[in-house]
Design a protein around this motif. Sequence first.
Motif, PDB file in Angstrom:
ATOM      1  N   LYS A   2       1.925   6.640  -6.791  1.00  0.00           N
ATOM      2  CA  LYS A   2       0.813   7.668  -7.420  1.00  0.00           C
ATOM      3  C   LYS A   2       1.387   9.127  -7.062  1.00  0.00           C
ATOM      4  O   LYS A   2       1.001  10.005  -7.802  1.00  0.00           O
ATOM      5  CB  LYS A   2      -0.450   7.068  -6.728  1.00  0.00           C
ATOM      6  CG  LYS A   2      -1.667   7.932  -6.699  1.00  0.00           C
ATOM      7  CD  LYS A   2      -2.996   7.688  -5.965  1.00  0.00           C
ATOM      8  CE  LYS A   2      -4.310   8.519  -6.518  1.00  0.00           C
ATOM      9  NZ  LYS A   2      -5.086   8.191  -5.751  1.00  0.00           N
ATOM     10  N   ALA A   3       2.126   9.249  -5.810  1.00  0.00           N
ATOM     11  CA  ALA A   3       2.467  10.449  -5.768  1.00  0.00           C
ATOM     12  C   ALA A   3       3.414  10.999  -6.654  1.00  0.00           C
ATOM     13  O   ALA A   3       3.651  12.003  -7.093  1.00  0.00           O
ATOM     14  CB  ALA A   3       3.132  10.733  -4.341  1.00  0.00           C
ATOM     15  N   GLU A   4       4.494   9.917  -7.264  1.00  0.00           N
ATOM     16  CA  GLU A   4       5.404  10.347  -8.121  1.00  0.00           C
ATOM     17  C   GLU A   4       4.840  10.474  -9.526  1.00  0.00           C
ATOM     18  O   GLU A   4       5.142  11.476 -10.197  1.00  0.00           O
ATOM     19  CB  GLU A   4       6.465   8.896  -8.301  1.00  0.00           C
ATOM     20  CG  GLU A   4       7.475   8.803  -7.199  1.00  0.00           C
ATOM     21  CD  GLU A   4       8.034   7.417  -7.392  1.00  0.00           C
ATOM     22  OE1 GLU A   4       7.851   6.633  -8.308  1.00  0.00           O
ATOM     23  OE2 GLU A   4       9.057   7.191  -6.532  1.00  0.00           O
ATOM     24  N   GLU A   5       3.707   9.709  -9.944  1.00  0.00           N
ATOM     25  CA  GLU A   5       3.034  10.123 -11.026  1.00  0.00           C
ATOM     26  C   GLU A   5       2.350  11.571 -11.086  1.00  0.00           C
ATOM     27  O   GLU A   5       2.571  12.249 -12.237  1.00  0.00           O
ATOM     28  CB  GLU A   5       1.793   9.095 -11.255  1.00  0.00           C
ATOM     29  CG  GLU A   5       2.384   7.792 -11.697  1.00  0.00           C
ATOM     30  CD  GLU A   5       1.418   6.564 -11.739  1.00  0.00           C
ATOM     31  OE1 GLU A   5       0.066   6.968 -11.531  1.00  0.00           O
ATOM     32  OE2 GLU A   5       1.706   5.457 -11.869  1.00  0.00           O
ATOM     33  N   LEU A  30       3.619  14.037  -9.325  1.00  0.00           N
ATOM     34  CA  LEU A  30       4.986  14.894  -9.463  1.00  0.00           C
ATOM     35  C   LEU A  30       5.183  15.062 -10.972  1.00  0.00           C
ATOM     36  O   LEU A  30       5.551  16.287 -11.585  1.00  0.00           O
ATOM     37  CB  LEU A  30       5.880  14.624  -8.622  1.00  0.00           C
ATOM     38  CG  LEU A  30       5.785  14.751  -7.148  1.00  0.00           C
ATOM     39  CD1 LEU A  30       6.946  14.139  -6.437  1.00  0.00           C
ATOM     40  CD2 LEU A  30       5.753  16.475  -6.981  1.00  0.00           C
ATOM     41  N   ARG A  31       5.074  14.030 -11.682  1.00  0.00           N
ATOM     42  CA  ARG A  31       5.645  14.033 -13.253  1.00  0.00           C
ATOM     43  C   ARG A  31       4.602  14.823 -14.004  1.00  0.00           C
ATOM     44  O   ARG A  31       5.021  15.460 -14.678  1.00  0.00           O
ATOM     45  CB  ARG A  31       5.539  12.535 -13.577  1.00  0.00           C
ATOM     46  CG  ARG A  31       7.022  12.005 -13.277  1.00  0.00           C
ATOM     47  CD  ARG A  31       7.020  10.598 -14.212  1.00  0.00           C
ATOM     48  NE  ARG A  31       7.957   9.468 -13.388  1.00  0.00           N
ATOM     49  CZ  ARG A  31       7.389   8.489 -12.696  1.00  0.00           C
ATOM     50  NH1 ARG A  31       6.077   8.328 -12.691  1.00  0.00           N
ATOM     51  NH2 ARG A  31       8.318   7.707 -11.944  1.00  0.00           N
ATOM     52  N   ALA A  32       3.247  14.413 -13.684  1.00  0.00           N
ATOM     53  CA  ALA A  32       2.231  15.504 -14.384  1.00  0.00           C
ATOM     54  C   ALA A  32       2.317  16.726 -14.045  1.00  0.00           C
ATOM     55  O   ALA A  32       2.164  17.663 -14.888  1.00  0.00           O
ATOM     56  CB  ALA A  32       0.869  14.851 -14.014  1.00  0.00           C
ATOM     57  N   ALA A  33       2.653  17.307 -12.654  1.00  0.00           N
ATOM     58  CA  ALA A  33       3.011  18.649 -12.463  1.00  0.00           C
ATOM     59  C   ALA A  33       3.988  19.328 -13.336  1.00  0.00           C
ATOM     60  O   ALA A  33       3.750  20.271 -13.561  1.00  0.00           O
ATOM     61  CB  ALA A  33       2.937  18.735 -10.835  1.00  0.00           C
ATOM     62  N   ILE A  78       0.874  -1.261   0.009  1.00  0.00           N
ATOM     63  CA  ILE A  78      -0.028   0.076  -0.094  1.00  0.00           C
ATOM     64  C   ILE A  78       0.696   1.133   0.022  1.00  0.00           C
ATOM     65  O   ILE A  78       0.611   2.280  -0.714  1.00  0.00           O
ATOM     66  CB  ILE A  78      -0.968  -0.013   1.144  1.00  0.00           C
ATOM     67  CG1 ILE A  78      -2.234  -1.037   1.036  1.00  0.00           C
ATOM     68  CG2 ILE A  78      -1.933   1.447   1.428  1.00  0.00           C
ATOM     69  CD1 ILE A  78      -3.063  -1.170   2.136  1.00  0.00           C
ATOM     70  N   GLU A  79       2.020   1.164   0.712  1.00  0.00           N
ATOM     71  CA  GLU A  79       2.929   2.365   0.915  1.00  0.00           C
ATOM     72  C   GLU A  79       3.529   2.495  -0.255  1.00  0.00           C
ATOM     73  O   GLU A  79       3.613   3.802  -0.869  1.00  0.00           O
ATOM     74  CB  GLU A  79       4.124   1.993   1.987  1.00  0.00           C
ATOM     75  CG  GLU A  79       4.794   3.108   2.153  1.00  0.00           C
ATOM     76  CD  GLU A  79       5.869   2.843   2.925  1.00  0.00           C
ATOM     77  OE1 GLU A  79       7.228   3.485   2.978  1.00  0.00           O
ATOM     78  OE2 GLU A  79       5.596   2.204   3.955  1.00  0.00           O
ATOM     79  N   ILE A  80       3.976   1.515  -1.225  1.00  0.00           N
ATOM     80  CA  ILE A  80       4.639   1.766  -2.500  1.00  0.00           C
ATOM     81  C   ILE A  80       3.844   2.111  -3.501  1.00  0.00           C
ATOM     82  O   ILE A  80       3.938   2.940  -4.314  1.00  0.00           O
ATOM     83  CB  ILE A  80       5.179   0.210  -2.877  1.00  0.00           C
ATOM     84  CG1 ILE A  80       6.315   0.087  -2.073  1.00  0.00           C
ATOM     85  CG2 ILE A  80       5.537   0.368  -4.456  1.00  0.00           C
ATOM     86  CD1 ILE A  80       6.917  -1.662  -2.100  1.00  0.00           C
TER      87      ILE A  80
END
Length: 157
Positions: free
Chosen positions: A129-132, A134-137, A122-124
């Motif tokens: 999701k957070a990395e995705e 950030l990439r989108a931002a 779940i943590e991974i």
Amino acid sequence: MFEHVIEAMADAVLVVDVEGCITMTNAAAARLTGYSVKELRGLPIARLMADENSGLRTVVRRRIEDGSVLRREESWIMPKVGTAIPVSVTGSPLMSDGRLQGIVLVARDTRDMRELLKAKEIEIAGRRKAEEALRAAKASIEEQLDETRKSLLLAER
């Protein structure tokens, strides 16, 4: 002496005869299964351990009869009350005069490990999701920067 050793173990120990009945066990096995030590004695191991993998018991039996030590096979303990408990099982043959006299099974409860793995997964997933995001931002910011540069170039002309 042997009884004292298995009683001192934190994991469930089950000694099974060639007919598949439990002949000796420890308090850890009683705690894990909900049966008393007395109730476990004579109980068929097939009633206590579920075979999720078709034919696992047969493969285990053949390997142990050949003198192999079974290491870390996944299985399930069926407690007296409640749902099946996932365990990691190690088995070793009890031989006398070259003949199989029984099997010693050591079962380790893997519920805590499974919960830990589930929490890590779940943590991974959350980190991915957070990395995705950030990439989108970053992509959006770069796109806005490119548009701003183009506007500045047009304004300079």
